[in-house]
Design a protein around this motif. Structure first.
Motif, short mmCIF file in Angstrom:
data_model
loop_
_atom_site.label_atom_id
_atom_site.label_comp_id
_atom_site.label_asym_id
_atom_site.label_seq_id
_atom_site.Cartn_x
_atom_site.Cartn_y
_atom_site.Cartn_z
N PRO A 9 0.84 -1.20 0.00
CA PRO A 9 0.00 0.00 0.00
C PRO A 9 0.87 1.25 0.00
O PRO A 9 1.84 1.35 0.75
N LEU A 10 0.55 2.17 -0.86
CA LEU A 10 1.25 3.45 -0.95
C LEU A 10 0.22 4.56 -0.83
O LEU A 10 -0.87 4.45 -1.39
N ASN A 11 0.56 5.63 -0.13
CA ASN A 11 -0.42 6.68 0.13
C ASN A 11 0.02 8.03 -0.41
O ASN A 11 1.19 8.38 -0.33
N VAL A 12 -0.94 8.77 -0.91
CA VAL A 12 -0.77 10.16 -1.28
C VAL A 12 -1.69 10.96 -0.36
O VAL A 12 -2.89 10.69 -0.31
N ILE A 13 -1.13 11.89 0.38
CA ILE A 13 -1.91 12.67 1.32
C ILE A 13 -2.68 13.74 0.53
O ILE A 13 -2.08 14.62 -0.08
N THR A 14 -4.00 13.63 0.54
CA THR A 14 -4.83 14.56 -0.22
C THR A 14 -5.60 15.54 0.66
O THR A 14 -6.09 16.54 0.16
N ALA A 15 -5.72 15.22 1.96
CA ALA A 15 -6.46 16.09 2.85
C ALA A 15 -6.14 15.75 4.30
O ALA A 15 -5.75 14.62 4.61
N ASN A 16 -6.30 16.72 5.15
CA ASN A 16 -6.20 16.52 6.59
C ASN A 16 -7.57 16.85 7.15
O ASN A 16 -8.06 17.97 6.97
N THR A 17 -8.21 15.86 7.77
CA THR A 17 -9.57 16.08 8.25
C THR A 17 -9.66 15.94 9.76
O THR A 17 -8.88 15.22 10.38
N LEU A 18 -10.62 16.64 10.33
CA LEU A 18 -10.97 16.51 11.73
C LEU A 18 -12.33 15.82 11.76
O LEU A 18 -13.32 16.38 11.29
N GLN A 19 -12.34 14.58 12.26
CA GLN A 19 -13.56 13.78 12.23
C GLN A 19 -13.86 13.22 13.62
O GLN A 19 -12.95 12.92 14.38
N THR A 20 -15.13 13.06 13.89
CA THR A 20 -15.61 12.36 15.07
C THR A 20 -16.59 11.31 14.60
O THR A 20 -16.93 11.27 13.40
N PRO A 21 -17.10 10.47 15.48
CA PRO A 21 -18.12 9.52 15.05
C PRO A 21 -19.38 10.20 14.48
O PRO A 21 -20.15 9.58 13.75
N ASN A 22 -19.55 11.48 14.76
CA ASN A 22 -20.72 12.21 14.28
C ASN A 22 -20.53 12.85 12.92
O ASN A 22 -21.48 13.37 12.35
N GLY A 23 -19.32 12.86 12.40
CA GLY A 23 -19.10 13.43 11.08
C GLY A 23 -17.79 14.17 10.95
O GLY A 23 -16.97 14.20 11.86
N VAL A 24 -17.61 14.79 9.79
CA VAL A 24 -16.42 15.58 9.49
C VAL A 24 -16.64 17.00 9.99
O VAL A 24 -17.61 17.65 9.61
N LEU A 25 -15.76 17.47 10.84
CA LEU A 25 -15.88 18.81 11.40
C LEU A 25 -15.14 19.85 10.57
O LEU A 25 -15.55 21.00 10.51
N SER A 26 -14.04 19.44 9.96
CA SER A 26 -13.32 20.35 9.07
C SER A 26 -12.40 19.54 8.16
O SER A 26 -12.07 18.40 8.46
N ALA A 27 -12.02 20.16 7.06
CA ALA A 27 -11.11 19.51 6.12
C ALA A 27 -10.20 20.56 5.50
O ALA A 27 -10.66 21.65 5.15
N HIS A 28 -8.92 20.24 5.41
CA HIS A 28 -7.96 21.11 4.74
C HIS A 28 -7.36 20.27 3.61
O HIS A 28 -6.75 19.23 3.85
N TYR A 29 -7.56 20.72 2.38
CA TYR A 29 -7.15 19.95 1.22
C TYR A 29 -5.72 20.27 0.82
O TYR A 29 -5.29 21.42 0.86
N SER A 30 -4.99 19.23 0.41
CA SER A 30 -3.62 19.40 -0.04
C SER A 30 -3.59 20.14 -1.37
O SER A 30 -4.52 20.06 -2.17
#
Length: 70
Positions: A9-30
């Motif tokens: 598996p190889l990864n490309v970082i496309t976003a940094n997200t703040l998530q809880t079990p209730n949903g995505v609170l914020s996202a910062h896109y690469s």
């Protein structure tokens, strides 16, 4: 399991997200150019038989990935 099947598996970082079990609170896109550079580097360094594309976040990121894969 992935390694047992001969894959890596190889990864490309496309976003940094703040998530809880209730949903995505914020996202910062690469930056799309950084996404493209990461993808190009991995494709040049490793043989690839399949790709899974997840969240890209912006049309510019989608276009950049498409350009690298074209």
């Amino acid at each position: 399991m992935i390694h047992a099947l001969g894959a890596m598996p190889l990864n490309v970082i496309t976003a940094n997200t703040l998530q809880t079990p209730n949903g995505v609170l914020s996202a910062h896109y690469s930056d799309p150019d950084l996404i493209g550079q990461q993808l190009q580097a991995l494709l040049q360094a490793y043989p690839s038989g399949a790709l899974k594309i997840g969240m890209l976040g912006t049309a510019a990121a989608v276009n950049r990935v498409a350009a690298v894969l074209a």
